[in-house]
Design a protein around this motif. Structure first.
Motif, short mmCIF file in Angstrom:
data_model
loop_
_atom_site.label_atom_id
_atom_site.label_comp_id
_atom_site.label_asym_id
_atom_site.label_seq_id
_atom_site.Cartn_x
_atom_site.Cartn_y
_atom_site.Cartn_z
N GLU A 597 0.83 -1.20 0.00
CA GLU A 597 0.00 0.00 0.00
C GLU A 597 0.87 1.26 0.00
OE1 GLU A 597 -4.24 0.94 2.25
OE2 GLU A 597 -2.62 -0.02 3.35
N LEU A 598 1.88 1.27 0.87
CA LEU A 598 2.76 2.43 0.93
C LEU A 598 3.52 2.61 -0.37
CD1 LEU A 598 4.06 4.79 2.41
CD2 LEU A 598 5.69 3.20 3.44
N TRP A 599 4.05 1.53 -0.90
CA TRP A 599 4.82 1.62 -2.13
C TRP A 599 3.96 2.14 -3.28
CZ3 TRP A 599 9.58 2.20 -3.32
CH2 TRP A 599 10.01 2.03 -4.64
N PHE A 606 0.76 9.97 -4.12
CA PHE A 606 -0.37 10.13 -3.20
C PHE A 606 -1.64 10.59 -3.93
CE2 PHE A 606 3.49 11.14 -0.68
CZ PHE A 606 3.44 10.08 0.21
N ALA A 607 -1.81 10.14 -5.19
CA ALA A 607 -2.97 10.54 -5.97
C ALA A 607 -4.25 9.90 -5.44
CB ALA A 607 -2.77 10.17 -7.44
N GLY A 608 -5.37 10.54 -5.67
CA GLY A 608 -6.67 10.00 -5.29
C GLY A 608 -6.96 10.13 -3.82
N GLU A 609 -8.18 9.81 -3.46
CA GLU A 609 -8.61 9.92 -2.06
C GLU A 609 -7.82 9.00 -1.16
OE1 GLU A 609 -10.61 12.16 -0.69
OE2 GLU A 609 -10.59 13.06 -2.70
N HIS A 610 -7.57 7.76 -1.65
CA HIS A 610 -6.80 6.81 -0.85
C HIS A 610 -5.39 7.33 -0.61
CE1 HIS A 610 -5.51 3.03 0.86
NE2 HIS A 610 -4.55 2.92 -0.06
N GLY A 611 -4.78 7.86 -1.66
CA GLY A 611 -3.42 8.40 -1.52
C GLY A 611 -3.38 9.56 -0.56
N LYS A 612 -4.36 10.46 -0.64
CA LYS A 612 -4.42 11.59 0.26
C LYS A 612 -4.57 11.15 1.71
CE LYS A 612 -6.36 14.81 -3.14
NZ LYS A 612 -7.56 15.60 -3.53
N ARG A 613 -5.39 10.11 1.92
CA ARG A 613 -5.61 9.61 3.28
C ARG A 613 -4.32 9.03 3.86
NH1 ARG A 613 -6.50 4.90 5.68
NH2 ARG A 613 -6.56 3.77 3.70
N ILE A 614 -3.61 8.26 3.03
CA ILE A 614 -2.34 7.68 3.49
C ILE A 614 -1.33 8.78 3.79
CG2 ILE A 614 -0.37 6.23 2.84
CD1 ILE A 614 -2.86 4.63 3.41
N ASP A 686 7.80 10.02 4.17
CA ASP A 686 7.47 11.01 5.20
C ASP A 686 6.26 11.85 4.79
OD1 ASP A 686 8.88 12.18 3.11
OD2 ASP A 686 9.91 13.64 4.39
N GLY A 687 5.70 11.59 3.62
CA GLY A 687 4.56 12.36 3.13
C GLY A 687 4.95 13.48 2.19
N ARG A 688 6.24 13.61 1.92
CA ARG A 688 6.72 14.65 0.99
C ARG A 688 6.29 14.31 -0.44
NH1 ARG A 688 10.38 13.62 -2.11
NH2 ARG A 688 11.13 15.22 -3.58
N LEU A 689 5.81 15.31 -1.15
CA LEU A 689 5.36 15.11 -2.53
C LEU A 689 6.55 15.03 -3.49
CD1 LEU A 689 2.38 17.64 -2.59
CD2 LEU A 689 2.22 15.13 -2.52
N ALA A 690 6.36 14.34 -4.59
CA ALA A 690 7.41 14.21 -5.59
C ALA A 690 7.85 15.57 -6.11
CB ALA A 690 6.90 13.35 -6.75
N ARG A 691 9.13 15.70 -6.37
CA ARG A 691 9.76 16.89 -6.97
C ARG A 691 9.86 18.08 -6.03
NH1 ARG A 691 11.41 13.43 -10.71
NH2 ARG A 691 9.69 12.55 -11.90
N SER A 692 9.28 18.01 -4.85
CA SER A 692 9.35 19.13 -3.92
C SER A 692 10.69 19.13 -3.20
CB SER A 692 8.20 19.07 -2.92
OG SER A 692 8.26 17.89 -2.14
N PRO A 693 11.11 20.27 -2.61
CA PRO A 693 12.42 20.32 -1.96
C PRO A 693 12.56 19.31 -0.82
CG PRO A 693 11.56 22.53 -2.29
CD PRO A 693 10.44 21.59 -2.62
N LEU A 694 13.78 18.87 -0.64
CA LEU A 694 14.12 18.06 0.53
C LEU A 694 14.41 19.00 1.69
CD1 LEU A 694 16.61 15.60 -1.27
CD2 LEU A 694 14.19 15.18 -0.74
N ALA A 695 14.52 18.46 2.88
CA ALA A 695 14.89 19.27 4.04
C ALA A 695 16.35 19.71 3.88
CB ALA A 695 14.72 18.47 5.32
#
Length: 817
Positions: A597-599, A606-614, A686-695
């Motif tokens: 599920e995580l993979w 994190f697309a879709g409602e299921h992805g958003k919930r996770i 960690d919930g970070r979206l693709a292509r967004s900056p790292l810490a």
């Protein structure tokens, strides 16, 4: 009767000027001229370099490089601005950026028509400049550092480089930098002392010995550059006298005649006065930037080597405090005139056009006594008056620093410059001594560039800033059984796919083996960069001014420095921590999410409602790094250890060739690579979206550190900082309102002392700017042209950054006291 309303900004400005003073009228005019100067691409150095290479291509490489610098210094445009007291320029105009064709030309030609269209770090370019660069480009085809570096990468390492998992773009498109020469020796002895040493060493050579014959070329080249610097200074003598003859302003005529007199002496002769000392330092610093476009060329412990001149001049009535401060503000302004243009790929790792030119003050002497002096306070004053992102300012902290000096540092922090940064003597000095650095040298360390540290004048290049290893992307590769999910290429052995794992321990076993292999690949890439730099791009002046290159008859890259330790940089520390916590807690302990599920949601961003919930579960229901929670903090400590252990096994290319050390260690100073490497990193656990900056650095992820600054300090202090000698970069952000009363200022002093004394923190720096101000600056950039922010280990003008980098800074957590 009407009531006058005085704004908070006016009160703050008045307080600052009452406390630190303000720029003299001439320096204020000079500052305005520099801020108004548009950064242009300057072709002059590129054209002169090409001429010199053509004329001297038959020469041995050291002699060739010396003659290149000689030709540039003989022919380049020079000028003296109407308001300056110091002379020496890098380019045809202030803030213009020279092109260094010997390092790389491919990206220059490819980006000729996009420099002015960049989302940040914009450079203007004329059609004439484009034509000149296109005319010289054929000479450099397959003839640059980048060409040789790419050709030399072993195929297995090249894959990691091409995919951006191990970043080293700056290493094969520019010089080394990351160094401070011994300005104290330069001021005390002048270049003539180095010249004498070189000549004495030459006379002792037995040229039938091959090793001694190789030394001959370095010595010949050293004499060429010393003579070139002397002649370059004489060009300013002539120019100053010519300007003096033309001016009708009696006061300016006298100043120009004094400039001519000073340039007739330094830097060839020892400095005698404070003004000569400042001029000598600036002149050499500027030429080092002309010689090579390596950044992080720093000033070292400026308060230590300038203070004797200031005290003597003050006692003899040759200078006043105000005049000395004006000279230092002049130096700060001159420092900002230096500029560097990078490829856009490299720019993403160095947003804001930083040169990382660091001044270090404070700390202690070898006897453990407070080394703070009058010059320390003068430098603080000059930094505030100049109000610029460069030079960087670092304070060496130790428990014996006075509360008065600490309070002055907080007063500077309040100005919103992102400075000073603090480095902790009580971590760094013992770490150096444990690695074999002599006590007297360890106590004389300075900051180099961002948070990296080294001994001025005795340390080789790149004490940090080698390759960048992307930890979060590495984790995704490990989870995908050794295949990069972005490119589909197999990079590592298959230690099992995450979806088939039944325990956190299995993942950590795969992580340990995989990280060690990526660490090994980073060493291969770094060695390749060092090899091609050594073979074709020696920096002769910098080597001459670094001990003990003359004694050994070797350039720095060949092993001439007394010490030679280096580090790469590890990016995404907080993302790794929070990702591991999410996997351990939600997948394997609480079993709220299956591995499959995580993979799947990671692959779908994190697309879709299921992805958003996770994703919401990952963000909200897991302990986060930066909150003093051992559940997550210890995970990243354990996960970082394989890198720390593995990197220490490998020698650098100078090992066994003279320097003490020749070893590697870890470092977290990611500069703005967190944005660039985030672009190539898919969604993370960690919930970070693709292509967004790292810490960035070792700082917590934005808005995840919810328990206050003390909790952040405690989390960071759990890292094995004594082993991360390349720097443990921690950014903190506060609203200006927090420090508007004395009680909170003293609270910050107490907080800093706790972090360094009790928690053994390595480094911290502060952004004092409100979210509202940053958002307003995005909308109205012309009204905020000199708003300064701390990007990573350096400061930059906020409005010059790309929107993505601006947004990254806006989203940082605002701490309270």
């Amino acid at each position: 009767m009407s009531k006058t309303i005085v704004s908070q900004e006016t009160l703050t400005k008045t307080h600052t000027e009452n406390h630190f003073g303000k720029l003299t009228p001439r320096m204020n005019r000079y500052r305005e001229s520099i801020l108004n100067a548009k950064p242009y691409v300057d072709p002059e150095r590129a054209v002169l370099t090409t001429e010199a290479y053509k004329n001297h291509q038959q020469e041995q490489i050291d002699v060739l490089r010396a003659n290149v610098l000689k030709h540039i210094l003989e022919k380049m445009t020079i000028y003296i601005e109407p308001d300056t007291l110091l002379v020496g320029n890098q380019a045809q105009e202030n803030r213009w950026a020279p092109v260094f064709p010997e390092y790389s030309m491919n990206w220059v030609i490819d980006e000729l028509n996009t420099f002015e269209k960049r989302p940040g770090d914009v450079f203007h370019i004329t059609e004439d400049t484009k034509q000149k660069l296109c005319e010289i480009a054929p000479f450099w085809k397959n003839n640059t550092l980048e060409d040789r570096g790419l050709a030399a990468f072993p195929p297995e390492g090249r894959v990691f480089y091409d995919l951006g998992i191990i970043g080293a773009d700056g290493n094969i498109t520019s010089g080394d930098g990351h160094i401070a020469v011994d300005y104290q020796a330069l001021l005390q002895h002048g270049l003539k002392w180095y010249e004498k040493r070189v000549k004495n060493a030459m006379h002792k050579l037995e040229l039938t010995d091959y090793e001694q014959q190789k030394k001959l070329y370095f010595y010949q080249s050293s004499l060429i550059v010393i003579d070139a610097v002397k002649d370059f200074a004489q060009r300013y003598v002539v120019l100053a006298l010519n300007e003096a003859a033309k001016t009708t302003d009696a006061a300016r005529k006298k100043e120009l005649q004094l400039i001519a007199d000073i340039m007739g002496r330094v830097p060839y002769e020892p400095a005698v006065t404070f003004r000569e000392a400042v001029q000598s330092v600036w002149f050499i610093h500027n030429i080092l930037q002309i010689e090579s476009n390596g950044h992080s060329v720093s000033y070292g412990r400026m308060d230590q080597y300038l203070n004797p001149y200031y005290e003597e001049d003050l006692a003899e009535g040759r200078i006043t405090e105000k005049q000395a401060t004006e000279l230092l503000t002049n130096l700060c302004l001159k420092t900002l005139t230096i500029n560097k243009i990078r490829s856009w790929a490299h720019t993403e790792f160095s947003a804001g056009s930083p040169l990382y030119q660091n001044i270090t003050i404070g700390g202690q002497n070898e006897s453990g006594e407070d080394a703070t002096n009058d010059a320390s306070y003068l430098i603080l004053k000059a930094i505030v008056q100049a109000h610029l992102p460069q030079p960087n300012l670092t304070v060496r902290y130790f428990h014996g620093l006075s509360n008065h000096f600490m309070r002055e540092c907080v007063e500077v922090i309040k100005q919103g410059l992102g400075m000073p940064a603090f480095n902790n003597d009580e971590i760094i000095i013992p770490s150096f001594i444990a690695r074999g650095v002599k006590k007297e040298d360890a106590y004389n360390y300075s900051a180099i560039g961002c948070v990296e540290t080294a001994v001025p004048g005795k340390w080789g290049y790149r004490c940090t800033g080698m390759s960048f290893v992307n930890f979060p992307r590495t984790l995704l590769i490990v989870m995908n059984g050794g295949i990069d999910p972005e490119s589909g290429k197999r990079l590592l052995p298959d230690y099992g796919h995450f979806t088939a794992m039944t325990s956190y321990k299995q993942l950590m076993t795969a992580w340990d083996k995989s990280l060690r292999e990526i660490t090994r690949q980073s060493v291969i890439i770094e060695n390749t960069c060092d090899m091609v730099l050594e073979q074709g791009y020696p920096d002769i002046l910098c080597s001459t001014l670094t001990a003990d290159c003359i004694g050994r008859g070797k350039t720095i890259k060949e092993g001439g420095a007394v010490y030679d330790f280096i580090s790469g940089l590890q990016v995404g520390i907080a993302n790794l921590a929070d990702s591991l916590a999410a996997i351990k807690q939600l997948v394997f302990e609480k079993q709220r999410i299956t591995p499959q599920e995580l993979w799947d949601v990671l692959q779908n961003n994190f697309a879709g409602e299921h992805g958003k919930r996770i994703r919401q579960m990952l963000l909200d229901d897991v302990a986060k790094y930066g909150n003093d929670d051992d559940q997550v903090d210890e995970l990243v400590v354990q996960a970082y250890q394989p890198y720390i252990d593995e990197i220490s096994k490998y020698h650098n290319t100078r090992y066994g060739r003279g320097p003490n050390g020749g070893l590697r260690y870890a470092g977290t100073s990611s500069i703005s690579a967190n944005v660039g490497q985030g672009h190539s990193t898919l969604a993370t656990p960690d919930g970070r979206l693709a292509r967004s900056p790292l810490a960035e650095g070792c700082s917590p992820e934005h808005a995840m550190d919810t328990n206050g600054p003390t909790a952040v300090f405690k989390s960071v202090s759990k890292l094995h900082t004594a082993d991360i000698t390349g720097g443990v970069l921690l950014n903190q952000k506060m609203s200006p309102q927090i420090l508007r009363n004395e009680e909170n200022c003293m609270k910050l002093v107490a907080l800093l002392r706790t972090f360094f004394n009790r928690l053994h923190g390595y480094h911290v720096q502060y952004n004092i700017v409100s979210r509202d101000t940053l958002i307003a600056a995005q909308k109205h950039p012309k009204e905020y042209r000199d708003l300064i922010v701390r990007v990573a280990g350096y400061s930059a003008f906020f409005v010059g950054l790309s929107k993505e980098t601006q947004d990254d800074i806006i989203e940082r957590t605002e701490q309270s006291l």
